[in-house]
Design an enzyme around this catalytic site. Structure first.
Site, PDB file in Angstrom:
ATOM      1  N   HIS A  68       0.795  -1.449  -0.299  1.00 25.87           N
ATOM      2  CA  HIS A  68       0.189   0.193   0.055  1.00 25.87           C
ATOM      3  C   HIS A  68       0.849   1.241  -0.301  1.00 25.87           C
ATOM      4  O   HIS A  68       0.797   2.080   0.508  1.00 25.87           O
ATOM      5  CB  HIS A  68      -1.070   0.142   1.081  1.00 25.87           C
ATOM      6  CG  HIS A  68      -1.898  -0.879   1.753  1.00 25.87           C
ATOM      7  ND1 HIS A  68      -2.621  -1.542   0.007  1.00 25.87           N
ATOM      8  CD2 HIS A  68      -2.057  -2.431   1.769  1.00 25.87           C
ATOM      9  CE1 HIS A  68      -3.444  -2.264   0.844  1.00 25.87           C
ATOM     10  NE2 HIS A  68      -2.913  -2.873   1.701  1.00 25.87           N
ATOM     11  N   HIS A 108       6.338   7.164   5.681  1.00 26.56           N
ATOM     12  CA  HIS A 108       5.445   5.962   4.855  1.00 26.56           C
ATOM     13  C   HIS A 108       5.168   7.379   3.530  1.00 26.56           C
ATOM     14  O   HIS A 108       4.747   8.687   4.173  1.00 26.56           O
ATOM     15  CB  HIS A 108       5.097   5.344   4.752  1.00 26.56           C
ATOM     16  CG  HIS A 108       3.898   5.716   5.463  1.00 26.56           C
ATOM     17  ND1 HIS A 108       3.335   5.890   6.787  1.00 26.56           N
ATOM     18  CD2 HIS A 108       2.174   6.767   4.932  1.00 26.56           C
ATOM     19  CE1 HIS A 108       1.715   6.925   7.032  1.00 26.56           C
ATOM     20  NE2 HIS A 108       1.444   6.764   5.752  1.00 26.56           N
ATOM     21  N   HIS A 135       1.588   8.757   0.315  1.00 28.56           N
ATOM     22  CA  HIS A 135       1.048   8.971   0.242  1.00 28.56           C
ATOM     23  C   HIS A 135       1.049  10.345  -1.390  1.00 28.56           C
ATOM     24  O   HIS A 135       0.845  11.255  -1.558  1.00 28.56           O
ATOM     25  CB  HIS A 135      -0.468   9.714   0.675  1.00 28.56           C
ATOM     26  CG  HIS A 135      -0.235   9.128   1.762  1.00 28.56           C
ATOM     27  ND1 HIS A 135      -1.441   7.712   1.612  1.00 28.56           N
ATOM     28  CD2 HIS A 135       0.175   8.461   3.231  1.00 28.56           C
ATOM     29  CE1 HIS A 135      -1.317   6.909   3.323  1.00 28.56           C
ATOM     30  NE2 HIS A 135       0.060   7.968   3.719  1.00 28.56           N
ATOM     31  N   GLU A 157      -3.249  13.772   1.490  1.00 27.96           N
ATOM     32  CA  GLU A 157      -5.053  13.143   1.965  1.00 27.96           C
ATOM     33  C   GLU A 157      -5.035  13.899   2.207  1.00 27.96           C
ATOM     34  O   GLU A 157      -6.792  13.865   2.132  1.00 27.96           O
ATOM     35  CB  GLU A 157      -3.940  11.734   2.853  1.00 27.96           C
ATOM     36  CG  GLU A 157      -3.656  10.303   2.401  1.00 27.96           C
ATOM     37  CD  GLU A 157      -3.608   9.085   3.447  1.00 27.96           C
ATOM     38  OE1 GLU A 157      -3.378   9.013   3.941  1.00 27.96           O
ATOM     39  OE2 GLU A 157      -4.395   8.124   2.546  1.00 27.96           O
ATOM     40  N   HIS A 162       3.986  11.390   5.685  1.00 22.98           N
ATOM     41  CA  HIS A 162       3.499   9.981   7.119  1.00 22.98           C
ATOM     42  C   HIS A 162       4.922  10.625   8.132  1.00 22.98           C
ATOM     43  O   HIS A 162       4.991   8.761   7.800  1.00 22.98           O
ATOM     44  CB  HIS A 162       2.289   9.543   7.112  1.00 22.98           C
ATOM     45  CG  HIS A 162       0.820  10.368   6.798  1.00 22.98           C
ATOM     46  ND1 HIS A 162      -0.257   9.701   6.498  1.00 22.98           N
ATOM     47  CD2 HIS A 162       0.357  11.820   6.643  1.00 22.98           C
ATOM     48  CE1 HIS A 162      -1.052  10.514   6.010  1.00 22.98           C
ATOM     49  NE2 HIS A 162      -0.250  11.856   6.001  1.00 22.98           N
ATOM     50  N   THR A 171      -5.342   6.764   8.142  1.00 25.92           N
ATOM     51  CA  THR A 171      -5.844   7.330   7.385  1.00 25.92           C
ATOM     52  C   THR A 171      -6.223   6.301   6.532  1.00 25.92           C
ATOM     53  O   THR A 171      -6.939   6.377   5.228  1.00 25.92           O
ATOM     54  CB  THR A 171      -4.813   8.420   5.970  1.00 25.92           C
ATOM     55  OG1 THR A 171      -4.385   7.577   5.554  1.00 25.92           O
ATOM     56  CG2 THR A 171      -5.148  10.251   7.359  1.00 25.92           C
TER      57      THR A 171
HETATM   58  N1  LIG Z   1      -1.931   6.483   6.870  1.00 20.02           N
HETATM   59  S1  LIG Z   1      -1.793   6.448   8.811  1.00 20.02           S
HETATM   60  O1  LIG Z   1      -0.305   6.823   8.460  1.00 20.02           O
HETATM   61  O2  LIG Z   1      -2.545   7.111   8.980  1.00 20.02           O
HETATM   62  N2  LIG Z   1      -1.205   4.863   8.508  1.00 20.02           N
HETATM   63  C1  LIG Z   1      -1.296   4.351   9.202  1.00 20.02           C
HETATM   64  N3  LIG Z   1      -1.122   2.732   9.027  1.00 20.02           N
HETATM   65  C2  LIG Z   1      -0.049   2.339  10.107  1.00 20.02           C
HETATM   66  C3  LIG Z   1       0.506   2.510  10.755  1.00 20.02           C
HETATM   67  S2  LIG Z   1       0.426   4.376  10.441  1.00 20.02           S
HETATM   68 ZN   LIG Z   2      -0.793   7.636   6.309  1.00 14.44          ZN
END
Ligand SMILES: NS(=O)(=O)/N=C1/NCCS1
Ligand SMILES: [Zn+2]
Length: 262
Positions: A65, A95, A97, A107, A120, A200
């Site tokens: 993802h 990571h 997006h 996002e 993020h 998210t």
């Molecule tokens: N995009 S996010 O940072 O809100 N989502 C996540 N999922 C697992 C660790 S962070």
């Molecule tokens: Zn994220």
């Protein structure tokens, strides 16, 4: 549910996530459209402090993802603190997006404005919780620092990451990625918006104190996903990367939830 029962396509995209993750219809879901004019100024909120000097990155991975850089989080060597946070939160991973070719894949949005991408930096509350997994389900368990990426000049350091993408073009692949310090990805100002929200992506846990920086960082057109688009692809989301093609697609469709900032 496994991490692969959702995506960004027509059959598994954000509007359907509530079927497997009912919290998608919860009261503090992210992302949101940030409305600076209605965000209340809270004088009790001090500056955020990032202690990233002893950062220990471990690897870079493609989880199907996103592309994720993991950090050593067995102690408080890399933390975020201050601002809305009652104690230091440990850096676990960061990571991105991205959007598909020509799309803007942030996002969060600011008054409806999408940015090219969004970074993020994910931190967890190791003072109150034993593990990241436990923190990820607690209302004060995570703090995610969101940084917008805008197209502009070449980013001096982002190439270190985009160069490594070739090593993780297959879903599930991991490769060494040592001594990368994310402080090189920070903008000059740490002015921020903050609100209580969620992951998210599934499982969408409502465990995130969001800290979104107002100032984007600049990356050149050739740096983000735009130059990684697999021609003719229609599927949004990380490519199910078992593709023979050399190029990698970081195509994310951003999904929006509406709510006001606090
Ligand atoms: N995009 S996010 O940072 O809100 N989502 C996540 N999922 C697992 C660790 S962070
Ligand atoms: Zn994220």
């Amino acid at each position: 549910m496994t991490g692969h029962d959702w995506g960004y396509g027509v059959e598994d995209g954000p509007s359907l996530w509530h079927q497997n993750y009912p919290i998608a219809e919860g009261s503090r879901q992210s992302p949101i459209d940030i409305l600076p004019q209605t965000a209340s100024h809270d004088p009790s909120l001090g500056p955020i402090a990032l202690k990233y000097d002893q950062c220990t990155s471990i690897n870079i991975a493609n989880n199907g993802h996103s592309v994720v850089v993991e950090f050593e989080d067995s102690d408080d060597r890399s933390v975020i603190q201050g601002g809305p946070l009652d104690n230091p939160y440990r850096l676990k991973q960061f990571h991105f997006h991205w959007g598909g070719k020509g799309c803007r894949g942030s996002e969060h949005t600011v008054e409806g404005h999408s940015y090219a991408s969004e970074l993020h930096l994910v931190h967890w509350n190791a003072v109150k919780y034993e593990t990241f997994g436990e923190a990820a389900t607690a209302p004060d368990g995570l703090a995610v620092l969101g940084i917008f990426l805008e197209t502009g000049d070449d980013h001096r350091w982002l190439h270190t990451i985009t160069d490594a993408l070739y090593m993780v073009k297959f879903k599930g692949s991991v490769t060494n990625f040592k001594s990368f310090n994310p402080k090189c990805l920070l903008p000059s100002s740490l002015h921020y918006w903050t609100y209580l929200g969620s992951l998210t992506t599934p499982p969408l846990h409502e465990s995130v104190t969001w800290i979104v920086l107002k100032e984007p960082i600049a990356v050149s057109e050739k740096q983000p996903a735009h130059s990684w688009w697999i021609p003719g692809s229609s599927h949004y989301g990380w490519f199910p990367i078992q593709t023979s093609q050399m190029e990698l697609s970081l195509a994310f469709a951003a999904h929006k939830t509406t709510a006001s900032t606090e």
